[in-house]
Write a protein that holds these residues in place. Sequence first.
Motif, short mmCIF file in Angstrom:
data_model
loop_
_atom_site.label_atom_id
_atom_site.label_comp_id
_atom_site.label_asym_id
_atom_site.label_seq_id
_atom_site.Cartn_x
_atom_site.Cartn_y
_atom_site.Cartn_z
N LEU A 117 10.50 -1.76 -11.09
CA LEU A 117 9.28 -2.12 -10.37
C LEU A 117 9.43 -3.49 -9.71
O LEU A 117 9.02 -3.70 -8.57
N LEU A 118 10.05 -4.42 -10.43
CA LEU A 118 10.26 -5.76 -9.85
C LEU A 118 11.13 -5.65 -8.61
O LEU A 118 10.86 -6.25 -7.57
N GLN A 119 12.18 -4.85 -8.72
CA GLN A 119 13.10 -4.67 -7.61
C GLN A 119 12.37 -4.05 -6.41
O GLN A 119 12.59 -4.43 -5.26
N LEU A 120 11.49 -3.14 -6.71
CA LEU A 120 10.74 -2.46 -5.66
C LEU A 120 9.86 -3.46 -4.88
O LEU A 120 9.82 -3.43 -3.65
N VAL A 121 9.21 -4.35 -5.60
CA VAL A 121 8.37 -5.35 -4.92
C VAL A 121 9.26 -6.26 -4.08
O VAL A 121 8.92 -6.63 -2.96
N ARG A 122 10.42 -6.58 -4.62
CA ARG A 122 11.35 -7.42 -3.90
C ARG A 122 11.78 -6.79 -2.58
O ARG A 122 11.83 -7.46 -1.54
N THR A 123 12.07 -5.49 -2.60
CA THR A 123 12.49 -4.85 -1.35
C THR A 123 11.32 -4.60 -0.41
O THR A 123 11.49 -4.67 0.79
N ARG A 124 10.15 -4.33 -0.97
CA ARG A 124 9.05 -4.01 -0.05
C ARG A 124 8.45 -5.27 0.57
O ARG A 124 8.00 -5.24 1.69
N ILE A 125 8.41 -6.37 -0.21
CA ILE A 125 7.80 -7.59 0.33
C ILE A 125 8.79 -8.76 0.36
O ILE A 125 9.07 -9.33 1.39
N GLY A 126 9.32 -9.09 -0.81
CA GLY A 126 10.26 -10.21 -0.89
C GLY A 126 10.15 -10.83 -2.27
O GLY A 126 9.20 -10.55 -3.00
N PRO A 127 11.13 -11.69 -2.61
CA PRO A 127 11.14 -12.26 -3.97
C PRO A 127 9.85 -13.02 -4.33
O PRO A 127 9.45 -13.01 -5.49
N ILE A 128 9.20 -13.64 -3.35
CA ILE A 128 8.02 -14.43 -3.70
C ILE A 128 6.87 -13.59 -4.25
O ILE A 128 5.97 -14.13 -4.88
N ALA A 129 6.90 -12.29 -4.02
CA ALA A 129 5.78 -11.45 -4.46
C ALA A 129 6.05 -10.76 -5.79
O ALA A 129 5.26 -9.96 -6.28
N MET A 130 7.23 -11.04 -6.42
CA MET A 130 7.57 -10.36 -7.67
C MET A 130 6.68 -10.83 -8.82
O MET A 130 6.54 -12.03 -9.07
N PRO A 131 6.03 -9.88 -9.52
CA PRO A 131 5.14 -10.27 -10.62
C PRO A 131 5.86 -11.08 -11.70
O PRO A 131 7.03 -10.83 -12.00
N ASP A 132 5.12 -12.04 -12.26
CA ASP A 132 5.65 -12.78 -13.40
C ASP A 132 5.55 -11.94 -14.66
O ASP A 132 6.33 -12.07 -15.58
N ARG A 133 4.53 -11.10 -14.69
CA ARG A 133 4.36 -10.22 -15.86
C ARG A 133 3.91 -8.85 -15.39
O ARG A 133 3.08 -8.72 -14.51
N ILE A 134 4.52 -7.85 -16.01
CA ILE A 134 4.06 -6.47 -15.78
C ILE A 134 3.65 -5.94 -17.15
O ILE A 134 4.46 -5.99 -18.09
N GLU A 135 2.44 -5.50 -17.31
CA GLU A 135 2.03 -4.91 -18.57
C GLU A 135 1.53 -3.49 -18.32
O GLU A 135 0.92 -3.21 -17.28
N TRP A 136 1.80 -2.63 -19.28
CA TRP A 136 1.37 -1.23 -19.14
C TRP A 136 -0.07 -1.11 -19.60
O TRP A 136 -0.46 -1.67 -20.62
N ALA A 137 -0.83 -0.41 -18.85
CA ALA A 137 -2.22 -0.15 -19.23
C ALA A 137 -2.45 1.35 -19.16
O ALA A 137 -2.22 1.95 -18.10
N PRO A 138 -2.85 1.97 -20.26
CA PRO A 138 -3.04 3.43 -20.25
C PRO A 138 -4.04 3.84 -19.17
O PRO A 138 -3.90 4.89 -18.53
N GLN A 139 -5.05 2.98 -18.96
CA GLN A 139 -6.02 3.21 -17.87
C GLN A 139 -6.48 1.86 -17.36
O GLN A 139 -6.37 0.87 -18.08
N LEU A 140 -7.05 1.82 -16.17
CA LEU A 140 -7.58 0.56 -15.64
C LEU A 140 -9.11 0.60 -15.65
O LEU A 140 -9.70 1.65 -15.39
N PRO A 141 -9.74 -0.54 -15.96
CA PRO A 141 -11.20 -0.55 -15.99
C PRO A 141 -11.79 -0.35 -14.59
O PRO A 141 -11.35 -1.00 -13.65
N LYS A 142 -12.77 0.54 -14.49
CA LYS A 142 -13.36 0.83 -13.18
C LYS A 142 -14.87 0.88 -13.27
O LYS A 142 -15.42 1.05 -14.37
N ASN A 143 -15.49 0.73 -12.13
CA ASN A 143 -16.94 0.92 -12.12
C ASN A 143 -17.22 2.41 -11.88
O ASN A 143 -16.30 3.20 -11.73
N ARG A 144 -18.49 2.74 -11.82
CA ARG A 144 -18.82 4.17 -11.77
C ARG A 144 -18.39 4.84 -10.48
O ARG A 144 -18.21 6.04 -10.41
#
Length: 646
Positions: free
Chosen positions: A576-603
Motif C-alpha cells: 500500500l505504501l508503494q502504491l501511494v508512492r507511485t500514484r502520488i509521490g513519497p511525500i504522500a506516504m502514510p506514516d501509519r496504516i492501521e486495519w479497521a474492520p469497518q469505518l465509522p459512518k453517518n446514516r
Amino acid sequence: MNPHVFPIPTDLASKAHVDARGYEEMYRRSIDDPEGFWREQAQILDWSRPFTQVKNTRYSPEDVTIEWFADGRLNASYNCLDRHAAQKGSEPAILWAGDTPGDQRRVTWSDLRQEVSRLANTLTKLGVKKGDFVSVYLPVIPEAIAAMLACARIGAVHSVVFSGFSAEALAGRIKDCRSRVLITADEGLRAGKYVPLKKNADAALESLPFVEHVLVVRRTSRDVPMNPERDLWYDGALAQAPADCPPVEVGAEDPLFVLYTSGSTGKPKGMLHTTGGYLVHAAASFRAMFDYHPGDIHFCTADVGWVTAHTYLIYGPLANGATVVLFEGVPTWPDASRWWQIIEAYRVNIFYTAPTAIRSLMREGEAPVRKHDLSSLRVLGSVGEPINPEAWLWYHEVVGGGRCPITDTYWQTETGAVLLCPLPGAMALKPGSAAKPFFGVRPALLNSDGSAVEGEGAGNLCFADSWPGQARTILGDRERFLKTYFSTFPGYYFTGDGARRDADGYYWITGRLDDVINVSGHRLGTVEIEAALASHSSVAEAAVVGFPHEIKGQGIFAFVTLKEGITESDELRRELLQLVRTRIGPIAMPDRIEWAPQLPKNRSGKILRRILTRIAAGDFESHGDTSTVADLSVVEDIVRRFQKQN
Ligand code: WTA
C-alpha cells in the motif's frame, strides 16, 4: 513587559521601509482608498502600457469578479530581468548551491537574460505561442528559473510540477493543462541520491500522445533514453537559438502560470494566476515583509515546485532586483550544517523557510549552527504551517542570534502572495502568530452561521475583499472555484483555515478545517491519498486523517478496511505504501496504516473523519458528538484494537 512579546528592533525600525506608524497609516489608507493605494504600489513595476483601471472586484453571490490593472500591459520577464541586467549585468542574479557541497554556479543578470532569451526562442521554434501551457518538471537548478521566465517572456503559461511527484501525478497535471511541451532533466540529485526525472517523464508521457516536445536539461549527465522524434537536449537546442528575444507585451489579466494544489476533493486544482496583479503583490510584499534593501542576499529554501518559490524565491525577489540563493539539496545532508554553511558562504541577509525544517534541525542541537558565522542575517521568515513557539524561539535565538525578527507569513497557493504577516520594522512579534493583515487585506473571522466574530475570538478565516495576487480561477473549472472559495460564506473568500484574533488584533492560525492536511509544510488532500489506497485490489475502503507529528507538524494516518477474506499483513502494508508512492509521490506516504474492520459512518454513509482524527491523535475517550454515527460499535471496535497495540 510580556516576556512572550518581542519588541521591534530599534535599529532595524529606523531604516525600515515601514515602521509602526507607517504601517497603521498605510494600512488605513489601503482600506479606505484601495485604488489610490494599489495604483501607487504598482509603480514598483515597469508597465509597457500604463493601466487606467486599478480594481474591478466583487465577491457577491451572483457575481464574483477579480480583475486588477486590467487595461495595463507589461511583461513579467522584462520586469524580473532586463531592467536589472541593464544596470548591473555582471552582478549575480542567482547564487546556486548544488546538492554536493562545493558544486556551485554564479549566474549574472546578463547570463540569465541571455539564457531566458535563448530558451524563449527555442520554445517559439517548437511552436509555443502566447497563451500556450508549458509543463516544467525540474530540480532546483537555475534552468528551472530560466524555464519559468522564458515562458513569461513569450506570454506562455508555465505549470511547474514538483520533481518529487511521481510519473502518474505528473501525467495528471500535464493532461489537465494540455501542454504540448515539457521541460525536464535527465535526473535530479538530492541528498546524494539520483531522482529519475526523465524516466518518470517518459512513463507519464506514455498516455499523453499530444506532448510533442521534451526539452531535457543535462543535470547528472548519466545515460537516459532519448526519443529522437520527441526529445531534445536543452543545451544543444539553446546553443543554436539566438541570444536575443524581445519580451512579448501581455495584458495584466493574461495568465502567467498555473500551479496545482490539493483540495478537499479528489483531483488537484490548477490555480490560475495572471500577470499584473500577481507581480505587483509579489514584488511589493517581498519588499515590505522582508524589509528588502538593494544589495541584500535572499535565501528561500522552498522547492521550485511550490508557490512559496514562485512568489518569494523567483518573481518577488527578481522583480526587485534581489540576488537569490538557490539550493538544490536538503538541510541535513551531508550533515545538519548545510544551510548554515551556505548562509555563511554567501553572507545571506534574508532567510525564509518552513517550521518543519526548523524542527528537524532543532533535533540536531545547536552545534551545527554555532559552527558558522550567521552575523549577516537580518530578517528571518517562516511559511507553510503554524510555527510552534519552541521552534520559533530556537529559530530566533540560535539561528537569528536573538537579533533578527521572524516574519511568520500566512498565505496560500490561491492567494498568490502574503495575506497576514508581521512587517519586521513595524510590529512586535508573538511566537506563533502571523500578526496582522498585509496592506489592502481585510480579514474576517466568521462563525459557522456566517455571523462575524468581533474583537477577540476564533472562527473561519475569510477575507472580505480581493487583493491583486489572488488566483483568478481553477483552470477549466470555474464552478469548482466558486463553490470552494465563495459559497460557504457568501460575500467572502473562505480560506479553509481556522484562526483566532487576540486582544491586540494579532491573528493565530489554528489549521485547516477541511480535508486538507499539512505534512512538512506540504499540502495534501486526504481524499487523493484515500483514492490511491483504495485502488489496491485488496482494499475495500480507506480513510486518511492527519495526526500530530513532532517534526512534520502533521503525519498521515490511514485506516484501511480490507475486502472479505483478505488477511492483514505487513507485506500488504508495504504494498500500500508503494502504491501511494507511485500514484502520488513519497511525500504522500502514510506514516501509519492501521486495519479497521469497518469505518465509522453517518446514516447516509459518509465516513466520519473527525472521529478517526481523534483516535489517530491517541484520544480514545472523547469522540465528540456521536449522535450521527450509524453504528457506534464500529468505533468501539477500532478503539479496542488500538488500545491493545498501544
Ligand atoms: C497553511 C503555502 C499557519 C494554511 C504558502 C494554508 C500556514 C496552507 C501558514 C496553504 C502560516 C501557510 N501559519 N499556517 N504562516 N502559511 N499555512 O497552498 O493551512 O502550500 O491554508 O501555500 O498552509 O498551503 P500552500
